[in-house]
Design an enzyme around this catalytic site. Sequence first.
Site, short mmCIF file in Angstrom:
data_model
loop_
_atom_site.label_atom_id
_atom_site.label_comp_id
_atom_site.label_asym_id
_atom_site.label_seq_id
_atom_site.Cartn_x
_atom_site.Cartn_y
_atom_site.Cartn_z
N LYS A 107 0.85 -1.20 0.00
CA LYS A 107 0.00 0.00 0.00
C LYS A 107 0.88 1.24 0.00
O LYS A 107 1.26 1.76 1.06
CB LYS A 107 -0.93 -0.01 1.22
CG LYS A 107 -1.89 -1.20 1.24
CD LYS A 107 -2.71 -1.22 2.52
CE LYS A 107 -3.67 -2.40 2.53
NZ LYS A 107 -4.47 -2.45 3.79
N THR A 140 -7.04 -4.39 6.90
CA THR A 140 -6.35 -5.56 7.42
C THR A 140 -5.25 -5.17 8.40
O THR A 140 -4.38 -4.36 8.07
CB THR A 140 -5.70 -6.36 6.27
OG1 THR A 140 -4.91 -5.47 5.48
CG2 THR A 140 -6.74 -7.01 5.38
N LYS A 193 -4.83 6.47 2.46
CA LYS A 193 -5.42 6.45 3.81
C LYS A 193 -4.35 6.48 4.88
O LYS A 193 -4.60 6.92 6.01
CB LYS A 193 -6.34 5.23 3.98
CG LYS A 193 -5.71 3.88 3.65
CD LYS A 193 -4.95 3.25 4.79
CE LYS A 193 -4.26 1.98 4.34
NZ LYS A 193 -3.48 1.34 5.39
N ARG A 257 0.32 1.30 12.42
CA ARG A 257 1.62 1.95 12.55
C ARG A 257 1.54 3.43 12.16
O ARG A 257 2.20 4.27 12.77
CB ARG A 257 2.67 1.22 11.70
CG ARG A 257 2.99 -0.17 12.19
CD ARG A 257 4.27 -0.69 11.58
NE ARG A 257 4.17 -0.93 10.15
CZ ARG A 257 3.82 -2.08 9.60
NH1 ARG A 257 3.51 -3.11 10.36
NH2 ARG A 257 3.79 -2.24 8.29
N ASN A 258 0.77 3.73 11.13
CA ASN A 258 0.66 5.12 10.69
C ASN A 258 -0.04 5.98 11.74
O ASN A 258 0.40 7.09 12.04
CB ASN A 258 -0.07 5.19 9.35
CG ASN A 258 0.75 4.60 8.23
OD1 ASN A 258 1.66 5.22 7.71
ND2 ASN A 258 0.43 3.37 7.85
N GLU A 284 4.07 3.49 5.92
CA GLU A 284 4.10 3.92 4.52
C GLU A 284 3.63 5.36 4.34
O GLU A 284 4.02 6.03 3.39
CB GLU A 284 3.24 2.98 3.67
CG GLU A 284 3.87 1.63 3.38
CD GLU A 284 4.92 1.68 2.28
OE1 GLU A 284 5.16 2.78 1.74
OE2 GLU A 284 5.49 0.63 1.97
#
Length: 337
Positions: A107, A140, A193, A257-258, A284
């Site tokens: 992603k 997910t 996102k 994580r983001n 990411e």
Amino acid sequence: MSRIAVIGAGAWGTALAIVLGRRGGHAVRLWAYEQEVVASILARRTNDLFLPEASIPATVTVTDSLTDALNGAEIVLSVMPSHHVRRLFTQMLPHLSDDMVFVSATKGVEDQTYLRMTEVIEEVVTPRFSPRLVAVSGPTFAKEVAKGDPTAITAASSDEDLARTVQHEFSDPRFRVYTNRDVVGVELGGALKNVIAIAAGICDGLELGHNSVAALVTRGLAEITRLSLACGGHIETMAGLAGLGDLVLTCTGGLSRNRTVGVELGKGRKLADIIAGMRGMVAEGVLTTNAAIGLANKHGVEMPITQQMHAILHQGKSPSDAIRELMSRPSTTEVWL
């Protein structure tokens, strides 16, 4: 029996290998760059570095050799960080063939070129042959997928038969796969996102309340939709698993994580210190912010939340100042694309 090469043994790659391995009828080879990962899987059937809670079935073979992983593979599942995709596919090219199906589960958007991951793969591989490509995305968390919690994703391809092939090969009673023809929307929804999730985390780190997060998720979806449409995506995709579904999960879930990066930024920590503490894992959204701004400028799309996240992440702007500026923008109508 289908032979599947999973390229990338981070948390998400390991979780997908577990799904494919437990399904039965697959010979799965998981390629890992990290020797520590290879050693722990061989010794204990666990990925101690990235997904220590999950047991990896014996049907999954681990290797540090790309040649071994790709030998005889019918499906090549790419689950590597976005900034490694071009380099690794270039390295793998001598071992790839036109009878393989290439599935991207990464992603992200490539920095500098602003290409989606299937576009990067296509650009690398096309001088030899025209690749058959599918993108998978959706809400997910790797830990929950590996555990076997009910999960649904989307497999997108311009070739409906390819999408259905991936649907068949990946589905099991705990992992439901839908198909979609909108590769652009599915990939951009999954990538963009992450930027909004950092913003949502900042709101939580600043303790701004639930209202602020709800507003960011909603307005974030609006700007993701605008950019996706400008790039050729379909509006319906943004209401689906790869759009709204993934956005809600990543902006609100404690395993994101983001979002975690945003929370720590909101608490006043420096980005470099946050990333250093992630043990090699990748958020990411930090990289995608650059590409998102580049795409927005290219297509003339207004993305105020993304612009403020770029200023925080790459220009040292204060999170409080960014929130203040977002709230003081000129008034406008809510519904416009």
